[in-house]
Design an enzyme around this catalytic site. Sequence first.
Site, short mmCIF file in Angstrom:
data_model
loop_
_atom_site.label_atom_id
_atom_site.label_comp_id
_atom_site.label_asym_id
_atom_site.label_seq_id
_atom_site.Cartn_x
_atom_site.Cartn_y
_atom_site.Cartn_z
CE LYS A 40 38.24 -9.25 60.25
NZ LYS A 40 39.45 -9.08 61.09
CG ASP A 48 37.65 -5.62 65.02
OD1 ASP A 48 37.04 -5.86 66.08
OD2 ASP A 48 38.75 -6.12 64.72
CE LYS A 83 40.45 -3.81 66.63
NZ LYS A 83 41.72 -4.54 66.73
CG ASP A 121 38.42 -5.73 60.61
OD1 ASP A 121 39.43 -6.10 60.00
OD2 ASP A 121 38.03 -6.26 61.67
CG ASP A 127 40.46 -6.92 68.78
OD1 ASP A 127 39.70 -6.78 67.80
OD2 ASP A 127 41.43 -6.17 69.02
CD GLU A 130 37.29 -9.25 64.55
OE1 GLU A 130 38.09 -9.25 65.51
OE2 GLU A 130 37.53 -8.67 63.48
NE ARG A 154 42.27 -15.23 65.02
CZ ARG A 154 43.48 -15.05 65.52
NH1 ARG A 154 44.11 -16.04 66.14
NH2 ARG A 154 44.10 -13.89 65.38
N1 BES Z 1 40.98 -6.42 62.36
C1 BES Z 1 41.99 -6.72 63.32
C2 BES Z 1 43.39 -6.78 62.71
C3 BES Z 1 44.00 -5.45 62.37
C4 BES Z 1 44.50 -4.63 63.37
C5 BES Z 1 44.17 -5.08 61.06
C6 BES Z 1 45.12 -3.45 63.05
C7 BES Z 1 44.80 -3.91 60.74
C8 BES Z 1 45.26 -3.07 61.72
C9 BES Z 1 41.72 -8.09 63.96
O1 BES Z 1 40.40 -8.43 64.10
C10 BES Z 1 42.33 -8.06 65.30
O2 BES Z 1 41.87 -7.32 66.11
N2 BES Z 1 43.34 -8.88 65.52
C11 BES Z 1 44.02 -8.93 66.75
C12 BES Z 1 44.29 -10.38 67.09
C13 BES Z 1 44.82 -10.58 68.48
C14 BES Z 1 43.74 -10.26 69.48
C15 BES Z 1 45.26 -12.01 68.59
C16 BES Z 1 45.31 -8.15 66.60
O3 BES Z 1 45.95 -8.23 65.54
O4 BES Z 1 45.66 -7.42 67.52
ZN ZN Z 2 39.07 -7.53 62.79
MN MN Z 3 39.59 -7.67 65.95
#
Ligand code: BES
Ligand code: ZN
Ligand code: MN
Length: 506
Positions: free
Chosen positions: A275, A280, A287, A298, A357, A359, A361
Amino acid sequence: MEFSIKRGSPEKQRGACVVVGVFEPRKLTRGAESIDNIAHKHLSDIIHRGDMEGKSGSTLLLHNVPSTLCERVLLVGLGKEKEFHEKAYCAAIRSAVKALNETGATDGTIFLTENPVKKRGVSWRIRQAAMIAQETVYRFDQFKSTASEGIRPLRKLSFTIERRESLAQAEEALAQGLATAEGVSLARTLGNLPGNVCTPGYLAETAQQMAKEHAMECQVLERADMEALGMQALLSVARGSHIPPKMIVMQYKGMKVGKGSDKATSGKPIVLIGKGITFDSGGISLKPGLEMDEMKFDMCGAASVLGTLKAVARMKLPINLTVIVPTTENMPGGSASKPGDIVTSMSGQTIEILNTDAEGRLILCDAMTYAERFNPETVIDVATLTGACVIALGHVATGLFANDDGLAHKLLQAGDDAQDRAWQMPLWEDYQDLLKSPFADMANIGGRAAGSVSAACFLSRYCKKFAWAHLDIAGTAWKSGADKGATGRPVPLLVHYLLTRSGKLN
Ligand code: BES
Ligand code: ZN
Ligand code: MN
């Protein structure tokens, strides 16, 4: 830094510093004893005065030890002898290198590699020592106007072995450890670079440069190529940013198809997908501001697969390895995707984007469909995918998901051996319902419960044609707080897995 393997006795070493261990409480190791004997019990005296208990991680630097030929002797606490396992060994090497690096010594001979570690042979000890040494001296200070270190840097390190017969084996382990360390270092640096420098274009240039160095193929798909291929899931993430997305494809060919030593894969490539979200922001599902800077990390999945490839190319492993990096920013903007938008991924499956967010996947799924054209033997993706994985496993273990138990087992074992552990999470059908959408084939989120599992379930829908594993490194790819920075994980796990696959471990 220069590294070498040596044989010999500690008391006969010349040079700036000799490093030997002390067990808790106050018990000299064999190496320390041989210095003590020639030095008229100088070390015993010091220890009995109470200056070195032998606690794990402690160090004591001695100058002018009588009758020795070296300038300094560094005593390193190893903890209790019967608890001297992998963790204590690694901690001892780490403290030794750190202490050496903080003295004026420019070279060191480390005898700690001779101490037996339960279940682990000389190759493991050397490989691990080389990796830890490089990790300990790593600095990321290219954006500091003044260099941090004033003292003379460490230039040469030697690790000792007891038996002449293990020399060849130890040399090979050293080379493997250093190659892995180079991969880790690349992954850390790419991760640490700020988002305004490490853009998709920067990652593509880095890949092209690496391809040139190691005579590999590298192809970079541009936005127009992705459009032609129907990668609307990936493109939907890129729409909010002014900088163009890229899809990097690198092919390392260490063996000819149908021939060679890698009978297991019969020449089909192992594909690594990373990825590569270079920042992000969350997109329209923005966020919160707190710690948002950390979302420059990210792209650590991308960094780790590039690092792994670098290590493999350096060792010239007899395998075929393909690396795919879908990379873009995730930004809000006038053209950005909105919650409720529906896109068609390259596979033809439709996705309702309920949260922009989620994204990772979306870019990974198109890369997975693209991977099919390489007829892969195995596909492993690495991604900072979910905050939920951090809640589940903290910063200790990487989350592992797989549609193939044999593959899962091999990766868990590799993580264990390389001290870069993963823990398997379930991928049962029961969880697939979380992704139901009233309007499309699936939604891109599955709710708060089991967040890292529903993310993996989403990916599994794109990996039906091959054995696949997913490593969620959200909790392990970087550290926050005072020692903020990328860790380079899971490069050690992946390199170890590939070493095993190519039959190069001893
Ligand atoms: N890059 C983030 C995941 C992440 C968050 C990694 C904090 C490390 C620390 C990912 O793209 C994300 O934002 N995931 C969301 C998914 C949710 C919206 C279903 C998450 O984990 O909050
Ligand atoms: Zn992310
Ligand atoms: Mn995200």
